[in-house]
Design a protein around this motif. Structure first.
Motif, PDB file in Angstrom:
ATOM      1  N   LEU A 381       0.853  -1.187   0.000  1.00 32.33           N
ATOM      2  CA  LEU A 381       0.000   0.000   0.000  1.00 32.33           C
ATOM      3  C   LEU A 381       0.888   1.236   0.000  1.00 32.33           C
ATOM      4  N   THR A 382       0.584   2.152  -0.904  1.00 36.05           N
ATOM      5  CA  THR A 382       1.237   3.451  -0.915  1.00 36.05           C
ATOM      6  C   THR A 382       0.164   4.528  -1.026  1.00 36.05           C
ATOM      7  N   ASN A 383       0.218   5.527  -0.178  1.00 36.48           N
ATOM      8  CA  ASN A 383      -0.742   6.629  -0.262  1.00 36.48           C
ATOM      9  C   ASN A 383      -0.286   7.611  -1.337  1.00 36.48           C
ATOM     10  N   ARG A 384      -0.515   7.226  -2.604  1.00 33.76           N
ATOM     11  CA  ARG A 384      -0.073   8.052  -3.714  1.00 33.76           C
ATOM     12  C   ARG A 384      -1.215   8.816  -4.371  1.00 33.76           C
ATOM     13  N   GLY A 385      -2.404   8.815  -3.731  1.00 37.85           N
ATOM     14  CA  GLY A 385      -3.502   9.606  -4.280  1.00 37.85           C
ATOM     15  C   GLY A 385      -3.120  11.065  -4.380  1.00 37.85           C
ATOM     16  N   VAL A 386      -2.727  11.650  -3.256  1.00 41.22           N
ATOM     17  CA  VAL A 386      -2.182  13.003  -3.258  1.00 41.22           C
ATOM     18  C   VAL A 386      -0.786  13.023  -2.653  1.00 41.22           C
ATOM     19  N   ALA A 387      -0.242  11.836  -2.365  1.00 40.84           N
ATOM     20  CA  ALA A 387       1.169  11.660  -2.014  1.00 40.84           C
ATOM     21  C   ALA A 387       1.609  12.454  -0.796  1.00 40.84           C
ATOM     22  N   GLY A 388       0.720  12.622   0.186  1.00 37.18           N
ATOM     23  CA  GLY A 388       1.111  13.296   1.417  1.00 37.18           C
ATOM     24  C   GLY A 388       1.716  12.321   2.415  1.00 37.18           C
ATOM     25  N   ILE A 389       2.415  12.867   3.404  1.00 40.96           N
ATOM     26  CA  ILE A 389       2.971  12.007   4.449  1.00 40.96           C
ATOM     27  C   ILE A 389       2.037  11.899   5.645  1.00 40.96           C
ATOM     28  N   ASP A 390       0.955  12.700   5.663  1.00 37.02           N
ATOM     29  CA  ASP A 390       0.099  12.706   6.841  1.00 37.02           C
ATOM     30  C   ASP A 390      -0.688  11.407   6.966  1.00 37.02           C
ATOM     31  N   GLY A 391      -0.861  10.971   8.214  1.00 41.99           N
ATOM     32  CA  GLY A 391      -1.712   9.824   8.498  1.00 41.99           C
ATOM     33  C   GLY A 391      -1.149   8.471   8.112  1.00 41.99           C
ATOM     34  N   THR A 392       0.144   8.380   7.838  1.00 43.09           N
ATOM     35  CA  THR A 392       0.666   7.118   7.313  1.00 43.09           C
ATOM     36  C   THR A 392       0.736   6.038   8.385  1.00 43.09           C
ATOM     37  N   VAL A 393       1.038   6.398   9.628  1.00 43.93           N
ATOM     38  CA  VAL A 393       1.032   5.400  10.699  1.00 43.93           C
ATOM     39  C   VAL A 393      -0.370   4.822  10.857  1.00 43.93           C
ATOM     40  N   SER A 394      -1.374   5.685  10.824  1.00 40.21           N
ATOM     41  CA  SER A 394      -2.764   5.232  10.947  1.00 40.21           C
ATOM     42  C   SER A 394      -3.173   4.387   9.754  1.00 40.21           C
ATOM     43  N   THR A 395      -2.751   4.778   8.558  1.00 42.85           N
ATOM     44  CA  THR A 395      -3.044   3.981   7.366  1.00 42.85           C
ATOM     45  C   THR A 395      -2.440   2.594   7.496  1.00 42.85           C
ATOM     46  N   ALA A 396      -1.189   2.534   7.923  1.00 41.62           N
ATOM     47  CA  ALA A 396      -0.518   1.239   8.080  1.00 41.62           C
ATOM     48  C   ALA A 396      -1.212   0.382   9.133  1.00 41.62           C
ATOM     49  N   THR A 397      -1.696   1.020  10.186  1.00 46.23           N
ATOM     50  CA  THR A 397      -2.423   0.289  11.224  1.00 46.23           C
ATOM     51  C   THR A 397      -3.691  -0.334  10.654  1.00 46.23           C
ATOM     52  N   GLY A 398      -4.454   0.453   9.908  1.00 45.44           N
ATOM     53  CA  GLY A 398      -5.667  -0.068   9.297  1.00 45.44           C
ATOM     54  C   GLY A 398      -5.390  -1.160   8.290  1.00 45.44           C
ATOM     55  N   PHE A 399      -4.350  -0.991   7.487  1.00 46.19           N
ATOM     56  CA  PHE A 399      -3.981  -1.985   6.474  1.00 46.19           C
ATOM     57  C   PHE A 399      -3.584  -3.295   7.143  1.00 46.19           C
ATOM     58  N   ALA A 400      -2.844  -3.200   8.245  1.00 44.38           N
ATOM     59  CA  ALA A 400      -2.439  -4.406   8.970  1.00 44.38           C
ATOM     60  C   ALA A 400      -3.631  -5.083   9.639  1.00 44.38           C
ATOM     61  N   LEU A 401      -4.544  -4.302  10.187  1.00 42.24           N
ATOM     62  CA  LEU A 401      -5.725  -4.870  10.827  1.00 42.24           C
ATOM     63  C   LEU A 401      -6.632  -5.575   9.831  1.00 42.24           C
ATOM     64  N   ALA A 402      -6.650  -5.087   8.595  1.00 41.44           N
ATOM     65  CA  ALA A 402      -7.529  -5.676   7.584  1.00 41.44           C
ATOM     66  C   ALA A 402      -6.923  -6.912   6.943  1.00 41.44           C
ATOM     67  N   GLY A 403      -5.613  -7.064   7.014  1.00 36.63           N
ATOM     68  CA  GLY A 403      -4.953  -8.181   6.358  1.00 36.63           C
ATOM     69  C   GLY A 403      -4.885  -9.410   7.233  1.00 36.63           C
ATOM     70  N   GLY A 404      -4.580 -10.532   6.590  1.00 36.92           N
ATOM     71  CA  GLY A 404      -4.486 -11.777   7.339  1.00 36.92           C
ATOM     72  C   GLY A 404      -3.094 -12.089   7.839  1.00 36.92           C
ATOM     73  N   GLY A 405      -2.083 -11.359   7.371  1.00 36.07           N
ATOM     74  CA  GLY A 405      -0.705 -11.648   7.744  1.00 36.07           C
ATOM     75  C   GLY A 405      -0.099 -10.538   8.557  1.00 36.07           C
ATOM     76  N   PRO A 406       1.193 -10.615   8.855  1.00 37.24           N
ATOM     77  CA  PRO A 406       1.853  -9.566   9.637  1.00 37.24           C
ATOM     78  C   PRO A 406       1.952  -8.268   8.849  1.00 37.24           C
ATOM     79  N   GLY A 407       1.872  -7.146   9.565  1.00 37.36           N
ATOM     80  CA  GLY A 407       1.960  -5.845   8.934  1.00 37.36           C
ATOM     81  C   GLY A 407       3.328  -5.218   9.127  1.00 37.36           C
ATOM     82  N   TYR A 408       3.782  -4.521   8.084  1.00 35.72           N
ATOM     83  CA  TYR A 408       5.055  -3.796   8.124  1.00 35.72           C
ATOM     84  C   TYR A 408       4.848  -2.431   7.481  1.00 35.72           C
ATOM     85  N   ALA A 409       5.697  -1.482   7.860  1.00 37.11           N
ATOM     86  CA  ALA A 409       5.679  -0.163   7.242  1.00 37.11           C
ATOM     87  C   ALA A 409       7.106   0.336   7.142  1.00 37.11           C
TER      88      ALA A 409
END
Length: 537
Positions: A381-409
């Motif tokens: 996952l890359t937040n390249r819609g508008v390519a900002g750095i804001d909210g990336t920790v939260s995005t990674a948290t949500g992505f990891a919670l939604a996935g079935g495997g371990p999350g990394y950022a």
């Protein structure tokens, strides 16, 4: 008798669940209390999974990460006033990246707007054109359920994206019973809406001409058999792409006759230079999102026709790719390349199968694009819609919670600091298994690679672009209750085994020589590629 606001909120939440919502994010407030009670009850009944956060900006990005990882719409619920405005960055990212986030906002009754009432702003149309649909909720059960179904359909597509459901609530705001309103039979939405589909005509490509595929996020296909592919991390084609493709785009000996743009490539200036070349015919693959065309050169939009790849053309690109990769790896191995590139290569290679990797904008995503070996077996996952750095920790948290495997950022230090509240998870909240690898060069390293990083701007650079800081990441993590480890890039593999909970792995680096190291590496790769192409190796 159940109050109007309680009935209204229960109908909204019930219909969201019936429409396929499995996760919701909630921020505390008074005016959104009816929704808070309804969401908590749905969570307690096992109808959805609730995530509570104190910061609306981070909550919006958490919803975005959950939606990206699950493919389902995810509501983020706030109270009225500036709480709503704090969702705007995540709504913008969701809009440009095509992610179905639902801004579920509580509001004051219409008669209080413009009266000076506390926490009251005009929330109608607050997100402008960034949302696919904006609706003010009705008060009766039948109409509000129909509205929720319309909101879910708009979020799903054909071009997925954020929507806004604004719900004015009157007092009382707390329930006096636990009776849910009756809807259609269990499991069925009030209005069933089929997904939209598009069929595009084939592109008028020359099937035998030298053709290059440039793939970015949102590309519609994972592979383009027989054609050389330069792909960004996060695109479906990246696991099958050329290893060193981005380094090769400015080589005139490798100039294609025609280019196929798949998805939305945004990382490399060399891509835009190629697309602006008047001697190159540019075509775009049709997808759900509008096609990208920064230089205004796209001749047609459609589906990829049957091609007859030129084996000599493909062999030349592969030879150049091998030469560039060999030079790159040699420089990485002996420490002549930037530390971020070494880190990117080691991280991607060392991830366990099934991992969900979130990559921060700025240097981390570019380091992976330039240095990592593309691989399958992970989701990116890359937040390249508008390519900002804001909210990336939260995005990674949500992505990891939604996935079935371990999350990394993989993040830069400023990206981590920009979303420190994303590390703060309440004791009763779902927690991901998330390893956050942070390249800490104590400032904005990417600006050293841009025009403002040139030597003639050195007098102003460090304070206003480098933005140095003295934050002790170990102490910061200790204060929040997050595990912290510091390692060198070469030692990263030893700490990448999946671990429970959230942890931060800090990789210290020096950005003083970043610009010169990039320049020397580019020269070395260019020389090796020129030799390989000249000899037909």
């Amino acid at each position: 008798m159940t109050g109007q606001s309680t009935r209204q909120a229960r109908a909204v939440v019930d219909e969201l669940v019936r429409g396929g919502v499995t996760d919701a994010v909630l921020c505390p407030g008074s005016r959104n209390a009816p929704l808070a009670f309804a969401l908590q009850a749905a969570d307690a009944a096992g109808r959805l999974r609730l995530h509570v956060r104190i910061d609306e900006r981070g909550a919006g990005f958490l919803a975005l990460g959950l939606a990206r990882g699950s493919g389902r719409p995810v509501p983020v619920c706030t109270t009225s006033g500036t709480a709503v405005a704090n969702l705007h960055p995540a709504v913008l990212e969701a809009s440009h990246a095509g992610v179905p986030v639902i801004a579920l906002t509580a509001d004051r009754p219409a008669e209080l707007i413009g009266t000076g009432a506390s926490q009251t702003v005009d929330q109608t149309g607050i997100f402008g054109g960034a949302v696919r649909l904006a609706v003010t909720a009705a008060t009766d059960d039948r109409r509000v359920r129909a509205q929720v179904c319309r909101v879910l359909a708009a979020a799903a597509g054909p071009w997925a994206g954020p929507v806004h459901l604004n719900v004015p609530f009157t007092e009382p705001l707390v329930p006096d019973d636990d009776v849910w309103p009756a809807g259609r039979p269990a499991g069925q939405p009030w209005t069933s809406a089929p997904p939209s589909a598009q069929v595009a005509p084939p592109l008028p490509l020359d099937p035998i001409a030298p053709t290059l595929v440039l793939a970015g996020t949102g590309d519609p296909a994972p592979a383009y058999a027989g054609l050389p592919v330069v792909a960004e991390p996060g695109s479906a084609a990246w696991p099958h792409a050329l290893r060193a493709g981005p380094w090769l785009l400015d080589d005139q000996a490798l100039r294609p006759a025609q280019v196929v743009v798949a998805g939305r490539p945004t990382l490399h200036r060399s891509v835009q230079r190629l697309l602006a070349d008047p001697d190159v015919a540019v075509y775009a693959l049709a997808g759900a999102a509008p096609w990208p065309d920064v230089p205004g050169t796209v001749r047609a939009v459609g589906a990829l026709p049957q091609m007859i790849p030129d084996p000599v053309w493909l062999a030349t690109w592969k030879a150049a790719d091998r030469a560039a990769a060999s030079t790159l790896d040699a420089a990485l191995d002996i420490g002549l390349a930037p530390a971020g590139m070494r880190l990117a290569r080691e991280l991607v290679a060392g991830l366990p199968p099934g991992s969900a990797l979130t990559i921060g904008s700025s240097n981390p995503v570019r380091d992976i694009a330039l240095a990592a070996r593309p691989r399958s077996g992970i989701t990116v996952l890359t937040n390249r819609g508008v390519a900002g750095i804001d909210g990336t920790v939260s995005t990674a948290t949500g992505f990891a919670l939604a996935g079935g495997g371990p999350g990394y950022a993989l993040l830069g230090d400023l990206t981590l600091l920009h979303d420190v509240t994303g590390l703060m998870t309440g004791p009763d909240e779902p927690r991901p298994d998330l390893t956050i690898v942070v390249l800490n060069d104590r400032g904005g390293g990417i600006f050293g690679l841009l025009e403002q990083g040139a030597p003639e701007h050195a007098g102003a650079f460090e304070r206003v672009f480098g933005t140095p800081h003295t934050v002790d990441l170990a102490a910061l993590c200790a204060a929040i209750g997050v595990a912290h480890t510091a390692v060198a890039p070469a030692d990263l593999a030893g700490v990448l085994e999946p671990a429970p909970g959230v942890r931060v792995i800090e990789v210290p680096a020096d950005r003083a020589m970043l610009r010169s190291a990039h320049g020397e590496l580019r020269k070395a790769i260019g020389a090796s590629v020129a030799e390989a192409v000249a000899h037909g190796a």
